[in-house]
Design a protein around this motif. Structure first.
Motif, PDB file in Angstrom:
ATOM      1  N   VAL A 246       0.816  -1.217   0.000  1.00  0.00           N
ATOM      2  CA  VAL A 246       0.000   0.000   0.000  1.00  0.00           C
ATOM      3  C   VAL A 246       0.848   1.265   0.000  1.00  0.00           C
ATOM      4  CG1 VAL A 246      -1.867  -1.194   1.217  1.00  0.00           C
ATOM      5  CG2 VAL A 246      -0.190   0.114   2.532  1.00  0.00           C
ATOM      6  N   LEU A 267     -10.903  -0.692  -0.801  1.00  0.00           N
ATOM      7  CA  LEU A 267      -9.483  -0.427  -1.015  1.00  0.00           C
ATOM      8  C   LEU A 267      -8.728  -1.608  -0.419  1.00  0.00           C
ATOM      9  CD1 LEU A 267      -9.663   3.244   0.293  1.00  0.00           C
ATOM     10  CD2 LEU A 267     -10.179   2.408  -2.022  1.00  0.00           C
ATOM     11  N   PHE A 287      -3.996   6.018  -5.087  1.00  0.00           N
ATOM     12  CA  PHE A 287      -3.437   5.003  -4.201  1.00  0.00           C
ATOM     13  C   PHE A 287      -2.305   4.298  -4.939  1.00  0.00           C
ATOM     14  CE2 PHE A 287      -7.913   5.438  -2.976  1.00  0.00           C
ATOM     15  CZ  PHE A 287      -7.793   5.669  -1.609  1.00  0.00           C
ATOM     16  N   ASP A 288      -1.576   3.456  -4.211  1.00  0.00           N
ATOM     17  CA  ASP A 288      -0.532   2.669  -4.864  1.00  0.00           C
ATOM     18  C   ASP A 288      -1.120   1.952  -6.070  1.00  0.00           C
ATOM     19  OD1 ASP A 288       2.336   1.310  -4.339  1.00  0.00           O
ATOM     20  OD2 ASP A 288       0.932  -0.206  -5.066  1.00  0.00           O
ATOM     21  N   LEU A 291      -2.628  -1.478  -5.464  1.00  0.00           N
ATOM     22  CA  LEU A 291      -3.695  -1.713  -4.491  1.00  0.00           C
ATOM     23  C   LEU A 291      -4.962  -2.159  -5.216  1.00  0.00           C
ATOM     24  CD1 LEU A 291      -4.650  -1.562  -1.529  1.00  0.00           C
ATOM     25  CD2 LEU A 291      -5.395   0.783  -2.002  1.00  0.00           C
ATOM     26  N   LEU A 345      -2.564   5.832   3.341  1.00  0.00           N
ATOM     27  CA  LEU A 345      -3.023   4.953   2.267  1.00  0.00           C
ATOM     28  C   LEU A 345      -3.186   5.726   0.958  1.00  0.00           C
ATOM     29  CD1 LEU A 345      -3.880   2.014   1.760  1.00  0.00           C
ATOM     30  CD2 LEU A 345      -6.248   2.709   2.247  1.00  0.00           C
ATOM     31  N   GLY A 346      -3.850   6.878   1.006  1.00  0.00           N
ATOM     32  CA  GLY A 346      -4.064   7.669  -0.194  1.00  0.00           C
ATOM     33  C   GLY A 346      -5.327   8.497  -0.055  1.00  0.00           C
TER      34      GLY A 346
END
Length: 373
Positions: A246, A267, A287-288, A291, A345-346
């Protein structure tokens, strides 16, 4: 009963009590290494060992009491405060109450990990946004700079700014855990000397339990402080393998989902986003890239999560499910285009007027902010 319990030993480099349990705490040394070093009586903790032999500064974590003691030191110092934050996790990387302790000392805000932002993002806008967010948190930085400890982005500009704003004073580098502060310090050392092997142990005479003092050319000190724990970070609720899934390491590729009210986005298994009320709208996710995002009906979301956590919804991996706190819901209806931020996380950019809810493990902050992008 171990010998460590019977007879405490202390690191001769920093003064921390030697311990073999917590790798992230002061005084850590592997048990096997401790046995070898006790015979020589000169015991260095792992942090000091790496500093002496590899010129590597590694972070240690402060307890709440140590945190208060460090903040008190800042208020009593006459120095430039360099506050390193994670651009990707601004809210989760703010030091709680820092503005109350810096006194009249100038604060230089350094946004690290600029390399993970989407390439289309204008750096000038990011700096302006960081300045606004800092003001909202009560911090009044004299300047805002962007950098990347990973690739050395604008490191020369950072060094010039530090030299300018310190005006012959000491420099305290502060930040919470996981913002890349020590990596940045190591970059600075390498940049300033031209080689990692030039600096020897004798160049660090002020190494103490809670800080490392790096001599500057004019006799002042650049002081590296331990990473401060921010309990609302996602990093404190995931294992190392899950955390890698993540935490972005490459530029984020935004993903946009067209949603109708009554739809949910999961997520992985560590976050949830509900679109509760509003017209058909686009929501952009940051986000990554790896993910996993899963779309489902809001009416089925709770049951789906209970059945698929650790299976389809990863991270967490199956054996980490039991230690993940239950997700907690926070509802928002922003009046302008805003970001719903999942600390560490984002974030998801939502349109004005949409009623949405963000879910994260209990203890992890979910907040609303003015849209970054």
């Amino acid at each position: 009963m171990t010998e460590e319990t019977v007879t405490p030993h202390y690191c001769i480099g920093c003064g921390a009590q030697i311990q073999t349990v917590d790798k992230t705490a002061a005084g850590y040394i592997p048990a096997s290494a401790l046995k070898k070093n006790l015979a020589a009586e000169d015991v260095y903790c792992q942090r000091c060992f790496r500093l002496r032999h590899y010129n590597e500064i590694s972070d240690v974590r402060l307890s709440d009491d140590d945190f208060l003691r460090l903040l008190t030191q800042l208020s009593e110092a006459d120095a430039l405060i360099v506050n390193v934050i994670d651009i990707f996790d601004f809210n989760g990387s703010l030091i709680p109450g820092l503005h109350r302790f810096v006194g009249d000392n100038p604060v230089l805000l350094v946004g690290n990990k600029v390399d993970v932002l989407p390439k289309s993002v204008k750096r000038g806008k990011v700096k302006q946004w960081l300045q606004q967010q800092a003001h909202a948190a009560g911090l009044r930085p004299v300047d805002v700079l962007l950098t990347s400890a990973k690739n050395g982005y604008q490191l020369d500009e950072l060094l010039q700014a530090i030299d300018h704003y310190r005006a012959g004073r000491d420099v305290y580098v502060v930040g919470v855990t996981n913002v890349g502060k020590s990596t940045l310090i190591n970059r600075i050392i390498k940049q300033a000397t031209g080689t990692q092997n030039l600096i020897t142990t004798s160049r660090f005479p002020g190494t103490t339990l809670d800080k490392i003092e790096i001599p500057l050319a004019d006799g002042q000190q650049l002081i590296d402080t331990p990473g401060i724990i921010h309990h609302q970070q996602m990093a404190h609720y995931l294992g190392q393998r899950d955390l890698k899934l993540v935490t972005p390491k490459k530029p984020i590729k935004p993903r946009t989902y067209q949603l109708d009210s009554g739809q949910t986005l999961f997520l992985g298994g560590v976050g949830r986003f509900d679109y509760e009320q509003g017209p058909h709208s686009g929501f952009t996710l940051y986000f990554d890239n790896n993910l996993y995002i899963h779309r489902t009906k809001l009416s089925n979301a709770t049951d789906f999560y209970s059945r698929q956590l650790g299976k389809l919804l990863q991270p967490p991996r199956p054996k980490e499910v039991a230690t993940l706190p239950a997700l907690k819901r926070i509802q928002f209806t922003p009046e302008e285009k805003s970001d719903v931020v999942f600390a560490g996380l984002g974030w998801i950019t939502v349109p004005a007027g949409a009623t949405v809810s963000g879910w994260a493990p209990k203890g992890v902050a979910v907040t609303l902010r003015t849209a970054l992008i």
